[in-house]
Design a protein around this motif. Structure first.
Motif, PDB file in Angstrom:
ATOM      1  N   ALA A  82       0.870  -1.161   0.031  1.00  0.00           N
ATOM      2  CA  ALA A  82       0.053   0.065   0.126  1.00  0.00           C
ATOM      3  C   ALA A  82       0.647   1.164   0.009  1.00  0.00           C
ATOM      4  N   SER A 123       1.816   1.642  -3.727  1.00  0.00           N
ATOM      5  CA  SER A 123       0.564   1.811  -4.761  1.00  0.00           C
ATOM      6  C   SER A 123       0.068   3.229  -4.138  1.00  0.00           C
ATOM      7  N   ASP A 124       0.101   3.682  -3.025  1.00  0.00           N
ATOM      8  CA  ASP A 124      -0.401   5.013  -2.696  1.00  0.00           C
ATOM      9  C   ASP A 124       0.729   5.989  -3.271  1.00  0.00           C
ATOM     10  N   THR A 126      -0.115   6.597  -6.789  1.00  0.00           N
ATOM     11  CA  THR A 126      -1.650   7.441  -7.062  1.00  0.00           C
ATOM     12  C   THR A 126      -1.240   8.683  -6.774  1.00  0.00           C
ATOM     13  N   SER A 127      -0.402   9.198  -5.611  1.00  0.00           N
ATOM     14  CA  SER A 127      -0.219  10.383  -5.284  1.00  0.00           C
ATOM     15  C   SER A 127       0.544  11.286  -6.271  1.00  0.00           C
ATOM     16  N   SER A 187      -2.364  12.809  -8.112  1.00  0.00           N
ATOM     17  CA  SER A 187      -3.323  13.226  -7.460  1.00  0.00           C
ATOM     18  C   SER A 187      -3.416  15.035  -7.616  1.00  0.00           C
ATOM     19  N   ASN A 229       6.702   6.517   6.753  1.00  0.00           N
ATOM     20  CA  ASN A 229       5.552   5.420   6.891  1.00  0.00           C
ATOM     21  C   ASN A 229       6.079   4.416   7.807  1.00  0.00           C
ATOM     22  N   GLY A 245       0.950  13.115   0.329  1.00  0.00           N
ATOM     23  CA  GLY A 245       0.435  12.191  -0.713  1.00  0.00           C
ATOM     24  C   GLY A 245      -0.992  11.845  -0.521  1.00  0.00           C
ATOM     25  N   VAL A 246      -1.548  10.747  -1.190  1.00  0.00           N
ATOM     26  CA  VAL A 246      -3.026  10.652  -0.916  1.00  0.00           C
ATOM     27  C   VAL A 246      -3.151   9.478   0.352  1.00  0.00           C
ATOM     28  N   ASN A 247      -4.481   9.679   0.769  1.00  0.00           N
ATOM     29  CA  ASN A 247      -4.692   8.772   2.128  1.00  0.00           C
ATOM     30  C   ASN A 247      -3.871   9.108   3.151  1.00  0.00           C
ATOM     31  N   ARG A 250      -0.547  10.128   3.235  1.00  0.00           N
ATOM     32  CA  ARG A 250       0.775   9.705   3.297  1.00  0.00           C
ATOM     33  C   ARG A 250       1.525  10.589   3.320  1.00  0.00           C
TER      34      ARG A 250
END
Length: 314
Positions: free
Chosen positions: A70, A73-74, A77-78, A81, A218, A291-293, A295
């Motif tokens: 994750a 992958s995040d 995606t980031s 975004s 993280n 980042g997304v979520n 992050r």
């Protein structure tokens, strides 16, 4: 064919420059430098850059936890975004790559858009735990097409030709048809093999100044180290996909968008010091990109071809 371009460790250079060299996220030797003091000679060699809509396919070889997958992958995606995300953001960092496209063709610059593609798992070590370059290429082929970049990530207990001795990761290309080539990236998890080389500044370095390691954003030193390497290799892949794009130095061991700025993550970086970074008040983790979520990530400085300097987010 795997390009003979990789992140190289040159111990003599460490000693001569009295600097910590970390193998982070690009092809050639990465020495820590102050981006404000170094003027680089960077050149466009008139080859194609990757453009259009590209998916990033993640190929996981070996044992990775779902939480580790994750993180990566995040990150992918980031990169695409919305720019309205908390700043500084991973997407803002990635948008700086567009300067290469503008300089390559000022009248009609091409565009590049990344998205997360498929994920392929190889948890049972189908090719064993010692891989050759050819086997990395074979793994990459399972996700290859001309509209994607295949990213092979090898687990901590997988040995790859040159890993830790001369490289933390590399990128290359292979023929998918008579007139088309696909690109790929390989990055290794250094947890049990060489975290002092491939996960700095989140791990104590092997050589050079012994400053305390930073807290990983993280909570996974080695996966956060892989993000640094992956980020730099992505920038190198799109701006020098076939060995005749943007780079400095010899074609066989080029310094690319990120590796031309070794060890620089924030303003004021110098050997053993990553630069001025943001610090999470709760965890104490150091980062320079949101980042997304929720992050947070640490991404390398990129060479700015319009100013001939290393550009950082923080």
């Amino acid at each position: 064919m795997m390009a003979a371009l990789c992140i190289t460790v040159v111990k003599l250079l460490f000693l001569l420059l009295l600097s910590l060299v970390t193998i982070n996220s690009a092809f050639a030797a990465r020495q820590l430098t102050d981006s404000t003091q170094q003027t680089l000679r960077f050149q466009y060699h008139h080859g194609p850059l990757l453009s259009g809509k590209l998916s990033i396919n993640l190929i996981w070889y070996g044992n990775f936890k779902s939480t580790q997958r994750a993180i990566v992958s995040d990150f992918i995606t980031s990169l695409s975004s919305p720019k309205s995300a908390s700043q500084p953001s991973a997407s803002t960092w990635w948008a700086s790559v567009s300067k290469y496209y503008l300089l390559a063709n000022p009248e009609k610059p091409s565009f590049l858009s990344l998205s997360l593609g498929k994920q392929i798992l190889h948890p049972n070590y189908s090719l064993g735990k010692t891989l050759t370059t050819k086997q990395i290429e074979a793994l990459a082929a399972s996700g290859e097409d001309v509209n994607s970049i295949s990213v092979v990530l090898t687990a901590a207990d997988v040995a790859v030709d040159g890993f830790c001795m001369s490289t933390c990761g590399s990128h290359g290309s292979s023929n998918v048809s008579k007139n088309a080539r696909a690109t790929y990236i390989w990055v290794g998890n250094s947890e049990t093999q060489c975290p002092g080389q491939c996960a700095w500044p989140f791990h104590q370095p092997i050589y050079g100044p012994q400053s305390p390691p930073l807290v990983a954003p993280n909570n996974d030193v080695d996966m956060d180290g892989m993000i640094i390497n992956l980020a730099g290799l992505l920038a190198g892949t799109v701006t020098n996909p076939f060995g005749n794009g943007y780079f400095q130095g010899p074609k066989e061991a080029p310094l690319e968008a990120a590796s031309a700025c070794p060890g620089v993550y924030g303003r004021g970086a110098y050997p053993g010091y990553a630069g001025e970074l943001l610090v999470d008040p709760t965890s104490g983790a150091s980062y320079n990109a949101n980042g997304v979520n929720g992050r947070k990530y640490l991404v390398p400085a990129l060479y700015d071809p319009s100013t001939s300097t290393c550009s950082t987010l923080a």
